[in-house]
Design an enzyme around this catalytic site. Structure first.
Site, PDB file in Angstrom:
ATOM      1  N   LYS A 215       0.882  -1.190   0.000  1.00  0.00           N
ATOM      2  CA  LYS A 215       0.000   0.000   0.000  1.00  0.00           C
ATOM      3  C   LYS A 215       0.907   1.224   0.000  1.00  0.00           C
ATOM      4  O   LYS A 215       1.714   1.419   0.913  1.00  0.00           O
ATOM      5  CB  LYS A 215      -0.895  -0.007   1.234  1.00  0.00           C
ATOM      6  CG  LYS A 215      -2.032   0.975   1.139  1.00  0.00           C
ATOM      7  CD  LYS A 215      -3.060   0.582   0.093  1.00  0.00           C
ATOM      8  CE  LYS A 215      -4.325   0.027   0.701  1.00  0.00           C
ATOM      9  NZ  LYS A 215      -5.210  -0.561  -0.315  1.00  0.00           N
TER      10      LYS A 215
ATOM     11  N   THR B 163      -3.318  -5.498   0.905  1.00  0.00           N
ATOM     12  CA  THR B 163      -2.742  -4.153   1.053  1.00  0.00           C
ATOM     13  C   THR B 163      -3.609  -3.314   1.993  1.00  0.00           C
ATOM     14  O   THR B 163      -3.114  -2.405   2.654  1.00  0.00           O
ATOM     15  CB  THR B 163      -2.566  -3.444  -0.312  1.00  0.00           C
ATOM     16  OG1 THR B 163      -3.844  -3.162  -0.875  1.00  0.00           O
ATOM     17  CG2 THR B 163      -1.731  -4.270  -1.269  1.00  0.00           C
TER      18      THR B 163
ATOM     19  N   ARG C  28      27.282  33.630 -11.292  1.00  0.00           N
ATOM     20  CA  ARG C  28      25.890  33.317 -11.629  1.00  0.00           C
ATOM     21  C   ARG C  28      25.151  32.936 -10.348  1.00  0.00           C
ATOM     22  O   ARG C  28      25.765  32.703  -9.308  1.00  0.00           O
ATOM     23  CB  ARG C  28      25.817  32.169 -12.634  1.00  0.00           C
ATOM     24  CG  ARG C  28      26.339  30.859 -12.070  1.00  0.00           C
ATOM     25  CD  ARG C  28      26.137  29.667 -13.006  1.00  0.00           C
ATOM     26  NE  ARG C  28      26.631  28.449 -12.367  1.00  0.00           N
ATOM     27  CZ  ARG C  28      26.494  27.234 -12.870  1.00  0.00           C
ATOM     28  NH1 ARG C  28      25.899  27.047 -14.017  1.00  0.00           N
ATOM     29  NH2 ARG C  28      26.961  26.185 -12.220  1.00  0.00           N
TER      30      ARG C  28
ATOM     31  N   GLN D  37      28.265  19.991 -10.158  1.00  0.00           N
ATOM     32  CA  GLN D  37      28.890  18.703  -9.882  1.00  0.00           C
ATOM     33  C   GLN D  37      29.892  18.833  -8.725  1.00  0.00           C
ATOM     34  O   GLN D  37      29.944  17.987  -7.833  1.00  0.00           O
ATOM     35  CB  GLN D  37      29.620  18.185 -11.139  1.00  0.00           C
ATOM     36  CG  GLN D  37      28.709  17.697 -12.253  1.00  0.00           C
ATOM     37  CD  GLN D  37      28.265  18.775 -13.239  1.00  0.00           C
ATOM     38  OE1 GLN D  37      28.154  19.949 -12.874  1.00  0.00           O
ATOM     39  NE2 GLN D  37      27.992  18.393 -14.471  1.00  0.00           N
TER      40      GLN D  37
ATOM     41  N   HIS E 181      17.935  26.838 -13.197  1.00  0.00           N
ATOM     42  CA  HIS E 181      18.619  27.907 -13.925  1.00  0.00           C
ATOM     43  C   HIS E 181      17.967  29.269 -13.688  1.00  0.00           C
ATOM     44  O   HIS E 181      16.741  29.393 -13.714  1.00  0.00           O
ATOM     45  CB  HIS E 181      18.585  27.620 -15.423  1.00  0.00           C
ATOM     46  CG  HIS E 181      19.185  26.296 -15.797  1.00  0.00           C
ATOM     47  ND1 HIS E 181      20.509  25.985 -15.570  1.00  0.00           N
ATOM     48  CD2 HIS E 181      18.641  25.193 -16.367  1.00  0.00           C
ATOM     49  CE1 HIS E 181      20.755  24.765 -16.005  1.00  0.00           C
ATOM     50  NE2 HIS E 181      19.632  24.248 -16.479  1.00  0.00           N
TER      51      HIS E 181
HETATM   52  O1  LIG Z   1      26.983  23.446 -12.934  1.00  0.00           O
HETATM   53  C1  LIG Z   1      26.685  23.163 -14.118  1.00  0.00           C
HETATM   54  N1  LIG Z   1      26.992  21.934 -14.597  1.00  0.00           N
HETATM   55  C2  LIG Z   1      26.713  21.569 -15.884  1.00  0.00           C
HETATM   56  O2  LIG Z   1      27.016  20.429 -16.308  1.00  0.00           O
HETATM   57  C3  LIG Z   1      26.069  22.531 -16.690  1.00  0.00           C
HETATM   58  N2  LIG Z   1      25.637  22.527 -17.988  1.00  0.00           N
HETATM   59  C4  LIG Z   1      25.054  23.729 -18.226  1.00  0.00           C
HETATM   60  O3  LIG Z   1      24.521  24.072 -19.322  1.00  0.00           O
HETATM   61  N3  LIG Z   1      25.132  24.518 -17.114  1.00  0.00           N
HETATM   62  C5  LIG Z   1      25.765  23.797 -16.159  1.00  0.00           C
HETATM   63  N4  LIG Z   1      26.075  24.101 -14.876  1.00  0.00           N
END
Ligand SMILES: O=c1[nH]c(=O)c2[nH]c(=O)[nH]c2[nH]1
Length: 290
Positions: free
Chosen positions: A12, A57, A174, A217, A245
């Site tokens: 469930k 369930t 940014r 990353q 973004h």
């Molecule tokens: O931190 C980011 N990693 C990406 O792999 C990536 N690709 C992207 O277009 N902007 C960003 N920014």
């Protein structure tokens, strides 16, 4: 060629349990989404329709609510109690997975005082756990979901390959924003679950805010590393970070400059950055993630 039954499970999903703890006038609220998934000797029901091994369930749902009557406590303990119950009381059930999401509520201030029984849903992320019990061993995951965070500066992204389809300008400054979805694997159980959660959450936030980022990353790796450094019982962290973004709006058609002040927050498409950070001596994950 023969056709056979493959992997299967049932349960469930998304039982919405709200519990009110009352100490006199002072109330506390626990707001949960609980999903149960059981596996075991389920051939008959699929192949012949015999249901004598199928814990309904509906019964699973009732169990989730009945166990909440005795108190929930830490969600990891509640999930462990439920998972053990299903496997130990039903001969046909060999594995139980219980997932709990806990929605945060903040006590209101009313008349300048902390309210006794009034709350507002807060945006501090949803605490999660997933427990798997196989009759001998339990695997416990903790985590947080939908924790939206944003740095207005301290983020760069440049040096990436440019091919015939590349239009993204390089940037040394940014906005970096994401909704953190993180899960972590504990080694062992009977831990200070609340303390581990608080420390892991604080570490994620500290690493997000404190890392001068060349990419999401890199920030992901810093966040996972910080959790492993601060919570010894956690051996693996998995992160899924949507890149929310924020594009600088071109105001030049209106004769206006835009020195990093007005942005378009695009909701899709979004980059999705995912990764695992773990100790190199982490014990095997077994069925923890599957
Ligand atoms: O931190 C980011 N990693 C990406 O792999 C990536 N690709 C992207 O277009 N902007 C960003 N920014």
């Amino acid at each position: 060629m023969a056709i056979v039954l493959g992997d299967n499970r049932y349960g469930k999903a998304e039982n919405r349990v709200v519990r009110v703890d009352r100490e006199g006038d002072e109330h506390r609220i626990t707001d949960l989404n609980v999903s149960v998934s059981l596996s075991g000797d389920m051939s008959d029901t699929h192949l012949t329709g015999a249901n004598d091994k199928v814990l309904a369930t509906d019964t699973q749902k009732n169990t989730v609510f009945a166990f909440a009557r005795e108190g929930v406590g830490e969600i990891e303990d509640y999930a462990l109690r439920l998972a053990r119950h299903f496997v130990t009381t039903q001969e046909s059930i060999h594995g139980a997975r219980v997932r709990v999401e806990s929605y945060p509520w903040q006590r209101l201030t009313v008349g300048g005082q902390p309210a006794h029984h009034s709350f507002a849903r807060s945006g501090g992320g949803v605490r999660t756990t997933t427990v798997h019990y196989d009759g001998e061993q339990a695997w416990v995951l903790g985590g947080v979901e939908d924790l939206t965070v944003l740095n207005t500066t301290g983020s760069e992204f440049w040096g990436f390959p440019r091919d015939g389809y590349t239009t993204l300008p390089e940037t040394k400054d940014r906005i970096l924003a994401t909704a953190v979805n993180a899960s972590w694997r504990f080694a062992g159980e009977a831990l200070d679950w609340a303390g581990a959660y608080d420390t892991a959450l604080a570490s994620l936030l500290d690493a997000f805010g404190g890392t001068h980022s060349q990419s999401l990353q890199q920030t992901l790796y810093a966040m996972g590393t910080r959790v492993l450094e601060t919570v010894p019982e956690i051996v693996e962290v998995r992160l899924s970070l949507p890149n929310k973004h924020h594009f600088l709006t071109d105001l030049s058609p209106f004769g206006l400059d835009n020195p990093g002040e007005v942005f378009h927050a695009a909701d899709r498409p979004y980059g999705l950055i995912e990764g695992t950070v773990l100790r190199d001596d982490a014990p095997a994950a077994g069925p923890a993630w599957t």
